[in-house]
Design a protein around this motif. Sequence first.
Motif, PDB file in Angstrom:
ATOM      1  N   UNK A 145      -1.846   3.793 -12.637  1.00 32.57           N
ATOM      2  CA  UNK A 145      -0.624   4.540 -11.580  1.00 32.57           C
ATOM      3  C   UNK A 145      -0.300   6.317 -12.288  1.00 32.57           C
ATOM      4  N   UNK A 146      -0.207   6.260 -13.441  1.00 36.28           N
ATOM      5  CA  UNK A 146      -0.416   7.381 -14.191  1.00 36.28           C
ATOM      6  C   UNK A 146      -1.489   8.543 -13.701  1.00 36.28           C
ATOM      7  N   UNK A 147      -2.385   8.541 -13.859  1.00 41.43           N
ATOM      8  CA  UNK A 147      -3.266   9.132 -13.676  1.00 41.43           C
ATOM      9  C   UNK A 147      -3.672   9.403 -12.056  1.00 41.43           C
ATOM     10  N   UNK A 148      -3.703   8.247 -11.670  1.00 38.91           N
ATOM     11  CA  UNK A 148      -3.637   8.773  -9.564  1.00 38.91           C
ATOM     12  C   UNK A 148      -2.525   9.601  -9.226  1.00 38.91           C
ATOM     13  N   UNK A 149      -1.328   9.382  -9.535  1.00 32.38           N
ATOM     14  CA  UNK A 149      -0.039  10.267 -10.093  1.00 32.38           C
ATOM     15  C   UNK A 149      -1.028  12.084 -10.440  1.00 32.38           C
ATOM     16  N   UNK A 150      -0.969  11.781 -11.223  1.00 30.56           N
ATOM     17  CA  UNK A 150      -1.244  13.079 -11.780  1.00 30.56           C
ATOM     18  C   UNK A 150      -2.131  13.843 -10.924  1.00 30.56           C
ATOM     19  N   UNK A 151      -3.325  12.970 -10.867  1.00 31.47           N
ATOM     20  CA  UNK A 151      -4.309  13.986  -9.828  1.00 31.47           C
ATOM     21  C   UNK A 151      -4.201  13.927  -8.608  1.00 31.47           C
TER      22      UNK A 151
ATOM     23  N   UNK B 175       1.147  -1.445   0.272  1.00 30.19           N
ATOM     24  CA  UNK B 175      -0.013  -0.026  -0.206  1.00 30.19           C
ATOM     25  C   UNK B 175       0.702   1.159  -0.086  1.00 30.19           C
ATOM     26  N   UNK B 176       0.439   2.224  -0.747  1.00 31.32           N
ATOM     27  CA  UNK B 176       0.566   3.400  -0.648  1.00 31.32           C
ATOM     28  C   UNK B 176       1.244   4.090   0.323  1.00 31.32           C
ATOM     29  N   UNK B 177       1.716   5.050   1.268  1.00 30.59           N
ATOM     30  CA  UNK B 177       1.673   5.517   3.115  1.00 30.59           C
ATOM     31  C   UNK B 177       1.711   6.730   2.469  1.00 30.59           C
ATOM     32  N   UNK B 178       0.476   7.677   2.489  1.00 28.24           N
ATOM     33  CA  UNK B 178       0.811   9.582   2.230  1.00 28.24           C
ATOM     34  C   UNK B 178       1.263   9.986   3.830  1.00 28.24           C
ATOM     35  N   UNK B 179       2.216   8.992   4.478  1.00 35.92           N
ATOM     36  CA  UNK B 179       2.080   9.683   6.758  1.00 35.92           C
ATOM     37  C   UNK B 179       3.790   9.679   5.932  1.00 35.92           C
ATOM     38  N   UNK B 180       4.248  11.119   6.550  1.00 38.56           N
ATOM     39  CA  UNK B 180       5.243  11.344   6.586  1.00 38.56           C
ATOM     40  C   UNK B 180       5.635  12.776   7.396  1.00 38.56           C
ATOM     41  N   UNK B 181       6.753  13.120   8.044  1.00 34.99           N
ATOM     42  CA  UNK B 181       6.910  14.262   9.329  1.00 34.99           C
ATOM     43  C   UNK B 181       8.743  14.824   7.849  1.00 34.99           C
TER      44      UNK B 181
ATOM     45  N   UNK C  34     -11.077  15.247   9.480  1.00 37.35           N
ATOM     46  CA  UNK C  34     -10.665  15.712   8.390  1.00 37.35           C
ATOM     47  C   UNK C  34      -9.181  14.951   7.642  1.00 37.35           C
ATOM     48  N   UNK C  35      -8.692  15.464   8.464  1.00 36.55           N
ATOM     49  CA  UNK C  35      -7.365  14.408   8.668  1.00 36.55           C
ATOM     50  C   UNK C  35      -7.316  13.235   8.096  1.00 36.55           C
ATOM     51  N   UNK C  36      -8.335  12.534   8.964  1.00 33.22           N
ATOM     52  CA  UNK C  36      -8.113  10.982   8.376  1.00 33.22           C
ATOM     53  C   UNK C  36      -9.208  10.459   7.540  1.00 33.22           C
ATOM     54  N   UNK C  37     -10.575  12.096   6.920  1.00 31.35           N
ATOM     55  CA  UNK C  37     -10.908  11.214   5.731  1.00 31.35           C
ATOM     56  C   UNK C  37      -9.692  12.054   4.569  1.00 31.35           C
ATOM     57  N   UNK C  38      -9.125  12.704   4.595  1.00 31.51           N
ATOM     58  CA  UNK C  38      -7.962  12.908   4.016  1.00 31.51           C
ATOM     59  C   UNK C  38      -7.243  12.001   3.737  1.00 31.51           C
ATOM     60  N   UNK C  39      -6.531  11.177   4.000  1.00 26.87           N
ATOM     61  CA  UNK C  39      -5.622   9.666   4.031  1.00 26.87           C
ATOM     62  C   UNK C  39      -6.781   9.000   3.478  1.00 26.87           C
ATOM     63  N   UNK C  40      -7.655   8.286   3.876  1.00 26.37           N
ATOM     64  CA  UNK C  40      -8.682   7.659   3.424  1.00 26.37           C
ATOM     65  C   UNK C  40      -9.061   7.376   2.104  1.00 26.37           C
ATOM     66  N   UNK C  41      -9.054   8.970   1.141  1.00 26.18           N
ATOM     67  CA  UNK C  41      -9.618   8.991   0.394  1.00 26.18           C
ATOM     68  C   UNK C  41      -8.260   8.510  -0.899  1.00 26.18           C
ATOM     69  N   UNK C  42      -7.225   9.442  -0.362  1.00 26.17           N
ATOM     70  CA  UNK C  42      -6.089   9.132  -0.535  1.00 26.17           C
ATOM     71  C   UNK C  42      -5.507   7.352  -0.767  1.00 26.17           C
ATOM     72  N   UNK C  43      -5.739   6.912   0.481  1.00 30.69           N
ATOM     73  CA  UNK C  43      -5.118   5.354   0.413  1.00 30.69           C
ATOM     74  C   UNK C  43      -5.822   5.083  -0.603  1.00 30.69           C
ATOM     75  N   UNK C  44      -7.660   4.386  -0.399  1.00 26.97           N
ATOM     76  CA  UNK C  44      -8.485   3.963  -1.308  1.00 26.97           C
ATOM     77  C   UNK C  44      -8.027   4.393  -2.457  1.00 26.97           C
ATOM     78  N   UNK C  45      -8.320   5.860  -2.662  1.00 24.89           N
ATOM     79  CA  UNK C  45      -7.390   5.765  -4.252  1.00 24.89           C
ATOM     80  C   UNK C  45      -6.389   4.867  -4.921  1.00 24.89           C
ATOM     81  N   UNK C  46      -5.369   4.893  -3.786  1.00 23.47           N
ATOM     82  CA  UNK C  46      -4.145   4.113  -4.441  1.00 23.47           C
ATOM     83  C   UNK C  46      -4.169   2.796  -4.304  1.00 23.47           C
ATOM     84  N   UNK C  47      -5.308   2.025  -3.495  1.00 21.59           N
ATOM     85  CA  UNK C  47      -4.523   1.415  -3.194  1.00 21.59           C
ATOM     86  C   UNK C  47      -5.817  -0.326  -3.507  1.00 21.59           C
TER      87      UNK C  47
END
Lengths: 571, 571
Positions: A110-116, A14-20, A322-335
């Motif tokens: 992948x390309x389409x999701x990356x560009x989005x 899975x793609x992780x969008x979490x970093x710091x 809202x942070x959780x919703x954001x992360x959920x959207x991004x993760x589900x789109x990618x995975x």
Amino acid sequence: MSVTHEDQATAGLPVSFATEPGRYQHWSMSVEGAVATLTLEVAEDGGITGGYELKMNSYDLGVDIELYDAVQRLRFEHPEVRAVVLTSGLDRMFCAGANIRMLAQASHAWKVNFCKFTNETRSGIEDATACSGQTYIAALNGTAAGGGYELALACDQIVLVDDGSSAVALPEVPLLGVLPGTGGLTRLVDKRGVRRDRADVFATTAEGVRGEKAVAWRLVDETVKARDFGPAVRRRADEAVRRSARADESAAPGAGGGSGGVALTPLRPETAGDTTRYDYLRIDRDRGAGTVTIVIAGPAGVPASLAELHEQGAAAWPLAAVRELDDAILSLRADEPSLGTWLLKTEGDPAAMAATSEFLLTHRADWLVNEIIQYWKRTVRRLDATSRSLFALIEPGSCFTGPLLEVALAADRQYMLEGTFEDDGLIPPAVIRLDEFSLGLLPTASGLTRLAVRFCGCEADLRTATATAGQDLAAADAARLGLVTEAPDDLDWADEMRLVIEERASFSPDALTGMEANLRFAGPENYETKIFGRLSAWQNWIFQRPNAAGAQGALRRYGTGQRADYDRKRV
Amino acid sequence: MSVTHEDQATAGLPVSFATEPGRYQHWSMSVEGAVATLTLEVAEDGGITGGYELKMNSYDLGVDIELYDAVQRLRFEHPEVRAVVLTSGLDRMFCAGANIRMLAQASHAWKVNFCKFTNETRSGIEDATACSGQTYIAALNGTAAGGGYELALACDQIVLVDDGSSAVALPEVPLLGVLPGTGGLTRLVDKRGVRRDRADVFATTAEGVRGEKAVAWRLVDETVKARDFGPAVRRRADEAVRRSARADESAAPGAGGGSGGVALTPLRPETAGDTTRYDYLRIDRDRGAGTVTIVIAGPAGVPASLAELHEQGAAAWPLAAVRELDDAILSLRADEPSLGTWLLKTEGDPAAMAATSEFLLTHRADWLVNEIIQYWKRTVRRLDATSRSLFALIEPGSCFTGPLLEVALAADRQYMLEGTFEDDGLIPPAVIRLDEFSLGLLPTASGLTRLAVRFCGCEADLRTATATAGQDLAAADAARLGLVTEAPDDLDWADEMRLVIEERASFSPDALTGMEANLRFAGPENYETKIFGRLSAWQNWIFQRPNAAGAQGALRRYGTGQRADYDRKRV
């Protein structure tokens, strides 16, 4: 059905969008008073998937995940920042754009999701300037090519070093047979006012344009000799700081004890089987039905004061949810590309949700509350741009008001149970309630509210619905007002939901994506919507064409020494 | 480069867009006073290519060529007509939309070009209502499905028979895995104000919607029992006639001697080798260079009076030249997909062209002059929507003013020779001249002038250029004002033109198409531009996807009894 590229999104982890910032491989962030600097120095061997080297500050999804994180943290953790300088840690190269090898080997999805995602991050940069008083300045200390220049285009100002060689360029068409699709073509003519014939010349000139010509053509705002470059950028940053409308952080309740910023502490999603749980959000995947159910839990109560909200920080419901919703959207789109229908639900106390919404409205002049509201705005816009069918299911026990009602209105359809579930009669019937969140606080990318898009061309219906603001609306009223699609009762609910979900799953996923992308954007368009509509749709078309993605296409042949072998026919 | 479908456009005979009512196979036209009726009764065996039967009033390009011809003739040959009723000669079936077998066997290029032409014809219907006072009324005496309903959507009003079975429907998504791409999705929400969630339900309900629900959902304006259907339609037509702003033909110079209409006599293009000659237009194909040179000859003089213009009719330069240009664009699009760059030239006396332009401006209240102006408007818009690179070459001996200057401004680039050709010194240097044609008479589809699109975001440049209206501008002035891209002199001209043409031919045709479709449409969008931008780009993407066009895709499987086998992944 032939799948010509490996589907990295599902084949890999899975793609992780979490970093710091402490974990960044590619960007570094420094803050000096009111000016932050984001410096790009891409780790060549740090690609998010294998198979390519990120040379010349070229980027992949992983680089952009860090950028997104940095932009978010500057808004929440650094209320004192009023100008952000984007620059490069390399000599004579700001950024060479998206990595070509990565694009060549990536699947279409992948390309389409990356560009989005990269497009959303660039829109977010513009949003930070427009709505948070953080002006982004692209300090091009070297060449900005392709996506590198497109990143600069998302900034409010562009300064290019005048060293006799550094240039801005969009070489996608001449070298790669694809579009400058991360907003490039749109922002050239629609944002910067580059004349369309010059834009045509520029976007077909692989080596780009530099010096005074770049200024005259409006491609950059200023070009400065290397020795004056730093001071020139600094002057612009200082001027942006002076002009900034960003709320003074010293007025914030958190002030005195530091910067007043709110730390974006790590989210803690836990996945077991097909369920992922966050603090306020649950994802249930149903692989048989092809659905994801996203349940957002409303707040338990309301902060006693603005100070308490600041103290709670990332733990406060309005920000955490809202942070959780954001992360959920991004993760589900990618995975989860195969789960084509998202069922959007809420659960919680509607009164507490309404009070929370009211609390945010009351304190909207506070910098943190403003950031939270703007974050909801951007996150619901992500739903608008998500290539999944979205059905809001409004059931007893839900709390669709304030920002959560916008989640429902972003959906393609809204189903609201009339009355109660017979076997669960203690829970009162669902209600929805319009407030300022739906009436202007969370506009769509076009600037219209979702309500105005919904009633596009029916002003009277819009006025009638608007007049109910502040009232709890039962299903029959919501249906009569046109705020929900259907309001079945308990006898029909289960069967009807099953049928519409099964039916949706039987349709062509591509046709649904195209249909939704058209129906969701009634009304005027601006350059943000044009990037997601006109430009992205053309880019997606080109990404499928043999001239770009085929074995003899330009993406595959790039760097091989062989020229692409084009089918010359125009379509 | 693999070509998976037979390329019908080049494999077959050239497509002819010339027809007349006496030769119609599919439509019949009758005129009764101010009301015309166009009746569709498609000849099943009359397909423009072989391999399919046009059952249930389904259509192909040939059917739409007749419709386009009829719409044009009603404007020019029937100034007395103020309302047009579209209906069907079949029982219980208005039109089943584009023929599926035709779509299934057509090449990608053919599908895209077919859709573009049908979209332009539907925009032309709306233009007839808006700009010529000819209100189109769709009299749906049976089911209107897919493209059949989209044709109705292009009409000002839709009346549906209430017979217990006839419905309106957009079954493309559920049955065919493609979009209602002939404006359907866009017009639903943007023109008719159908709520987006209802549009979603409607566009996924194969059997469609009928009766009062169709009215309540704004899909049709009225539903009427069969026995009252004729009178109800007639009432609407009579009312439209009363409200029409169409100029009274009795005031026209041609009146008294008949209807005052102008017969659209057949064009007489003659092709010899790679050259086609019309009366005022010449096409030279250069297959080596991949170019077409289109030379429009300006007028020799100006009609002495409005009466003379009416008398000349279709022979008058302003009408003849635009008809020829229209025909040339359509023919080249269909027949010459491999000639990717069009070089647009004019030749003639600039003074005569300016005088002709002035003549049209002076008499613009006349119905025929208005029709001629509107026809130029639509034809230059075809250039905007043409998937070819357009370069205007402005040389000594040219006459780029009035409507011809708009042809140049529609181009992606304008090259203007500074000075004279050394070996042809007797011909004076080229000039261009702005007049009302560029300042508002021929707006682009967005409503902006091409000048305003060109200077989008640069109001001062727009004002400066506008202020030169009426002045002859030499190359240096035109370049300084930003009206041309470059102004090389004789020493550089030939080499530079050769280089830019060669360079253009070396790029990916697909990337150029996408780039041009983005750069040409700076500024606001409306539903016409959204149809050609957002909707068409998504449809073109879907037309390439295996889920639609593959061997197991929905278009190929339709009618075989086998369901499409979809790749379920969302992109």
